[in-house]
Design a protein around this motif. Structure first.
Motif, mmCIF file in Angstrom:
data_model
loop_
_atom_site.group_PDB
_atom_site.id
_atom_site.type_symbol
_atom_site.label_atom_id
_atom_site.label_comp_id
_atom_site.label_asym_id
_atom_site.label_seq_id
_atom_site.Cartn_x
_atom_site.Cartn_y
_atom_site.Cartn_z
ATOM 1 N N ASN A 10 0.802 -1.231 0.000
ATOM 2 C CA ASN A 10 0.000 0.000 0.000
ATOM 3 C C ASN A 10 0.834 1.280 0.000
ATOM 4 N N ILE A 11 2.065 1.173 -0.455
ATOM 5 C CA ILE A 11 2.948 2.332 -0.617
ATOM 6 C C ILE A 11 3.339 2.389 -2.083
ATOM 7 N N VAL A 12 3.182 3.558 -2.697
ATOM 8 C CA VAL A 12 3.648 3.705 -4.073
ATOM 9 C C VAL A 12 5.089 4.216 -4.015
ATOM 10 N N PHE A 13 5.981 3.432 -4.623
ATOM 11 C CA PHE A 13 7.380 3.819 -4.746
ATOM 12 C C PHE A 13 7.569 4.365 -6.151
ATOM 13 N N ILE A 14 8.076 5.578 -6.237
ATOM 14 C CA ILE A 14 8.350 6.206 -7.524
ATOM 15 C C ILE A 14 9.862 6.330 -7.650
ATOM 16 N N ARG A 15 10.417 5.735 -8.675
ATOM 17 C CA ARG A 15 11.866 5.757 -8.904
ATOM 18 C C ARG A 15 12.140 6.685 -10.084
ATOM 19 N N LEU A 16 12.858 7.762 -9.800
ATOM 20 C CA LEU A 16 13.156 8.764 -10.824
ATOM 21 C C LEU A 16 14.595 8.622 -11.293
ATOM 22 N N GLU A 17 14.814 8.959 -12.557
ATOM 23 C CA GLU A 17 16.156 8.910 -13.122
ATOM 24 C C GLU A 17 16.310 10.036 -14.129
ATOM 25 N N GLY A 18 17.430 10.731 -14.056
ATOM 26 C CA GLY A 18 17.692 11.813 -14.998
ATOM 27 C C GLY A 18 17.492 13.173 -14.354
ATOM 28 N N ASP A 19 16.913 14.093 -15.096
ATOM 29 C CA ASP A 19 16.698 15.462 -14.635
ATOM 30 C C ASP A 19 15.231 15.659 -14.264
ATOM 31 N N LEU A 20 14.997 16.153 -13.057
ATOM 32 C CA LEU A 20 13.627 16.402 -12.600
ATOM 33 C C LEU A 20 13.274 17.852 -12.915
ATOM 34 N N VAL A 21 12.598 18.024 -14.045
ATOM 35 C CA VAL A 21 12.151 19.345 -14.483
ATOM 36 C C VAL A 21 10.685 19.216 -14.872
ATOM 37 N N ALA A 22 9.942 20.286 -14.698
ATOM 38 C CA ALA A 22 8.520 20.255 -15.045
ATOM 39 C C ALA A 22 8.372 20.051 -16.548
ATOM 40 N N GLY A 23 7.431 19.192 -16.919
ATOM 41 C CA GLY A 23 7.208 18.938 -18.329
ATOM 42 C C GLY A 23 6.230 17.794 -18.515
ATOM 43 N N THR A 24 6.221 17.238 -19.715
ATOM 44 C CA THR A 24 5.291 16.167 -20.060
ATOM 45 C C THR A 24 5.497 14.939 -19.178
ATOM 46 N N ASP A 25 6.757 14.551 -18.963
ATOM 47 C CA ASP A 25 7.047 13.369 -18.147
ATOM 48 C C ASP A 25 6.545 13.529 -16.717
ATOM 49 N N THR A 26 6.783 14.700 -16.153
ATOM 50 C CA THR A 26 6.358 14.903 -14.772
ATOM 51 C C THR A 26 4.836 14.959 -14.676
ATOM 52 N N GLN A 27 4.179 15.507 -15.683
ATOM 53 C CA GLN A 27 2.717 15.533 -15.664
ATOM 54 C C GLN A 27 2.143 14.126 -15.772
ATOM 55 N N GLN A 28 2.753 13.285 -16.591
ATOM 56 C CA GLN A 28 2.320 11.886 -16.687
ATOM 57 C C GLN A 28 2.504 11.176 -15.345
ATOM 58 N N MET A 29 3.612 11.463 -14.663
ATOM 59 C CA MET A 29 3.862 10.862 -13.355
ATOM 60 C C MET A 29 2.794 11.302 -12.355
ATOM 61 N N ILE A 30 2.479 12.580 -12.336
ATOM 62 C CA ILE A 30 1.448 13.102 -11.429
ATOM 63 C C ILE A 30 0.097 12.455 -11.739
ATOM 64 N N ASP A 31 -0.220 12.319 -13.018
ATOM 65 C CA ASP A 31 -1.482 11.686 -13.411
ATOM 66 C C ASP A 31 -1.545 10.231 -12.944
ATOM 67 N N SER A 32 -0.436 9.495 -13.067
ATOM 68 C CA SER A 32 -0.444 8.098 -12.625
ATOM 69 C C SER A 32 -0.579 8.002 -11.112
ATOM 70 N N VAL A 33 0.007 8.947 -10.387
ATOM 71 C CA VAL A 33 -0.144 8.980 -8.922
ATOM 72 C C VAL A 33 -1.594 9.307 -8.565
ATOM 73 N N ASP A 34 -2.204 10.225 -9.297
ATOM 74 C CA ASP A 34 -3.614 10.553 -9.055
ATOM 75 C C ASP A 34 -4.496 9.314 -9.220
ATOM 76 N N GLU A 35 -4.204 8.502 -10.228
ATOM 77 C CA GLU A 35 -4.972 7.275 -10.436
ATOM 78 C C GLU A 35 -4.805 6.315 -9.261
ATOM 79 N N LEU A 36 -3.588 6.203 -8.753
ATOM 80 C CA LEU A 36 -3.352 5.329 -7.599
ATOM 81 C C LEU A 36 -4.078 5.849 -6.364
ATOM 82 N N GLN A 37 -4.130 7.168 -6.213
ATOM 83 C CA GLN A 37 -4.816 7.739 -5.051
ATOM 84 C C GLN A 37 -6.312 7.452 -5.109
#
Length: 116
Positions: A10-37
């Motif tokens: 019941n814990i979502v582990f998010i593993r990031l790699e590379g550069d953490l900058v706002a953009g399409t990838d980060t929005q997709q990540m937020i959307d997938s977390v929203d679905e899990l919530q």
């Protein structure tokens, strides 16, 4: 930026790699977390050990995720940020609002204790 999500105990582990900058990838990540919530996942651990660079947009993503989890009665921790990211968290004083764990086990233990 690349990311992977894993749901464990019941814990979502998010593993990031590379550069953490706002953009399409980060929005997709937020959307997938929203679905899990929607499935009542209240705990999140974000592994930053393979993040090389983070800009203000990336910091905003982390704060946004933290806010989403806390607003639902949950919690979020950061796992093993690199030295560069750790320094950014200190300079911006975000280290005062985020819990930093050195490994998955500590993160999971802290998260489970935070809601019970």
């Amino acid at each position: 930026m690349k990311y992977q999500t894993e749901l464990k105990d019941n814990i979502v582990f998010i593993r990031l790699e590379g550069d953490l900058v706002a953009g399409t990838d980060t929005q997709q990540m937020i959307d997938s977390v929203d679905e899990l919530q929607q499935g009542e996942v209240l705990l999140c651990a974000i592994d930053l050990s393979n993040v090389r660079f983070m800009d203000s947009g990336g910091m905003g993503v982390l704060v946004s995720l933290l806010t989403r989890f806390r607003n639902r009665g949950g919690e979020l921790v950061l796992i093993k940020p690199s030295d560069h990211i750790r320094k950014l968290l200190i300079v911006t004083k975000l280290n005062a609002i985020f819990t930093i764990a050195e490994n998955d086990d500590f993160a999971a233990q802290f998260l489970k204790e935070s809601i019970y």
